[in-house]
Design an enzyme around this catalytic site. Sequence first.
Site, PDB file in Angstrom:
ATOM      1  N   HIS A   1       0.811  -1.219   0.000  1.00  0.00           N
ATOM      2  CA  HIS A   1       0.000   0.000   0.000  1.00  0.00           C
ATOM      3  C   HIS A   1       0.843   1.269   0.000  1.00  0.00           C
ATOM      4  O   HIS A   1       1.967   1.270   0.488  1.00  0.00           O
ATOM      5  CB  HIS A   1      -0.886   0.059   1.257  1.00  0.00           C
ATOM      6  CG  HIS A   1      -1.748  -1.136   1.445  1.00  0.00           C
ATOM      7  ND1 HIS A   1      -1.985  -1.678   2.676  1.00  0.00           N
ATOM      8  CD2 HIS A   1      -2.442  -1.900   0.561  1.00  0.00           C
ATOM      9  CE1 HIS A   1      -2.788  -2.726   2.560  1.00  0.00           C
ATOM     10  NE2 HIS A   1      -3.070  -2.882   1.283  1.00  0.00           N
TER      11      HIS A   1
ATOM     12  N   TYR B   1       2.624   1.993  13.698  1.00  0.00           N
ATOM     13  CA  TYR B   1       3.326   2.897  12.792  1.00  0.00           C
ATOM     14  C   TYR B   1       2.877   4.338  12.947  1.00  0.00           C
ATOM     15  O   TYR B   1       1.734   4.630  13.209  1.00  0.00           O
ATOM     16  CB  TYR B   1       3.246   2.447  11.335  1.00  0.00           C
ATOM     17  CG  TYR B   1       1.891   2.088  10.786  1.00  0.00           C
ATOM     18  CD1 TYR B   1       1.252   2.917   9.876  1.00  0.00           C
ATOM     19  CD2 TYR B   1       1.274   0.899  11.134  1.00  0.00           C
ATOM     20  CE1 TYR B   1       0.034   2.570   9.328  1.00  0.00           C
ATOM     21  CE2 TYR B   1       0.040   0.542  10.590  1.00  0.00           C
ATOM     22  CZ  TYR B   1      -0.571   1.391   9.688  1.00  0.00           C
ATOM     23  OH  TYR B   1      -1.783   1.052   9.149  1.00  0.00           O
TER      24      TYR B   1
ATOM     25  N   ASP C   1      -6.876  -6.392  -1.178  1.00  0.00           N
ATOM     26  CA  ASP C   1      -5.489  -6.577  -1.596  1.00  0.00           C
ATOM     27  C   ASP C   1      -5.353  -7.607  -2.721  1.00  0.00           C
ATOM     28  O   ASP C   1      -4.427  -7.538  -3.524  1.00  0.00           O
ATOM     29  CB  ASP C   1      -4.610  -6.983  -0.412  1.00  0.00           C
ATOM     30  CG  ASP C   1      -4.351  -5.815   0.538  1.00  0.00           C
ATOM     31  OD1 ASP C   1      -4.726  -4.672   0.202  1.00  0.00           O
ATOM     32  OD2 ASP C   1      -3.776  -6.049   1.613  1.00  0.00           O
TER      33      ASP C   1
ATOM     34  N   LYS D   1       6.475   6.721   6.833  1.00  0.00           N
ATOM     35  CA  LYS D   1       6.070   5.932   7.994  1.00  0.00           C
ATOM     36  C   LYS D   1       7.291   5.499   8.795  1.00  0.00           C
ATOM     37  O   LYS D   1       8.353   5.241   8.231  1.00  0.00           O
ATOM     38  CB  LYS D   1       5.322   4.672   7.546  1.00  0.00           C
ATOM     39  CG  LYS D   1       4.041   4.949   6.805  1.00  0.00           C
ATOM     40  CD  LYS D   1       3.427   3.671   6.277  1.00  0.00           C
ATOM     41  CE  LYS D   1       2.184   3.975   5.468  1.00  0.00           C
ATOM     42  NZ  LYS D   1       1.659   2.792   4.804  1.00  0.00           N
TER      43      LYS D   1
END
Length: 178
Positions: free
Chosen positions: A62, A132, A170, A72
């Site tokens: 992603h 994250y 996904d 991130k």
Amino acid sequence: MKIIETKLKGCFILEPVKLGDKRGYFFESFNENTFQELTGAETRFVQDNQSFSAKGVLRGLHAQSGEHAQAKLVRVLEGRVLDVMVDARPDSVTLGQYETVELSAENNLQVFIPRGFLHGFVVLSDTATFFYKCDNFYHKDAEWGVRYDDPTLAIDWKLPQDELIISEKDKILPFWEK
């Protein structure tokens, strides 16, 4: 904190200095000044996310595009995952290359993933809690991704295909196109 630069420019592995004795341990998981000094990345994190997953859960690959792109800083609070970052920056010399790092509650490693990268992970332990920090807010319309089993990328997820648990979203992501 020890910083290890990966083969992907701007993508770093962070190894904290862990202090411990018979009472337990302590480590500083993030310090903005130290982070910026050691990486040169002037990133201001604005959103924290956390997920819990069972063994075999694969989340990815992603990213967010345009003004909503996200850098991130990721780590594992419980369990063990294989973390994967793919350079998707059009002008990068490492475009289409990926790096993997095993993150666990035991090794306390973190990975900084700059804007313009695809990201994903698969859970290798019975369960894992993944945490994250993001430098931009989530924006659904800017989300995009690439199939986890893309033959051009040929990522080794370290688990057999029949053990992977993948969301319907996904499973229908497009394949990689340079």
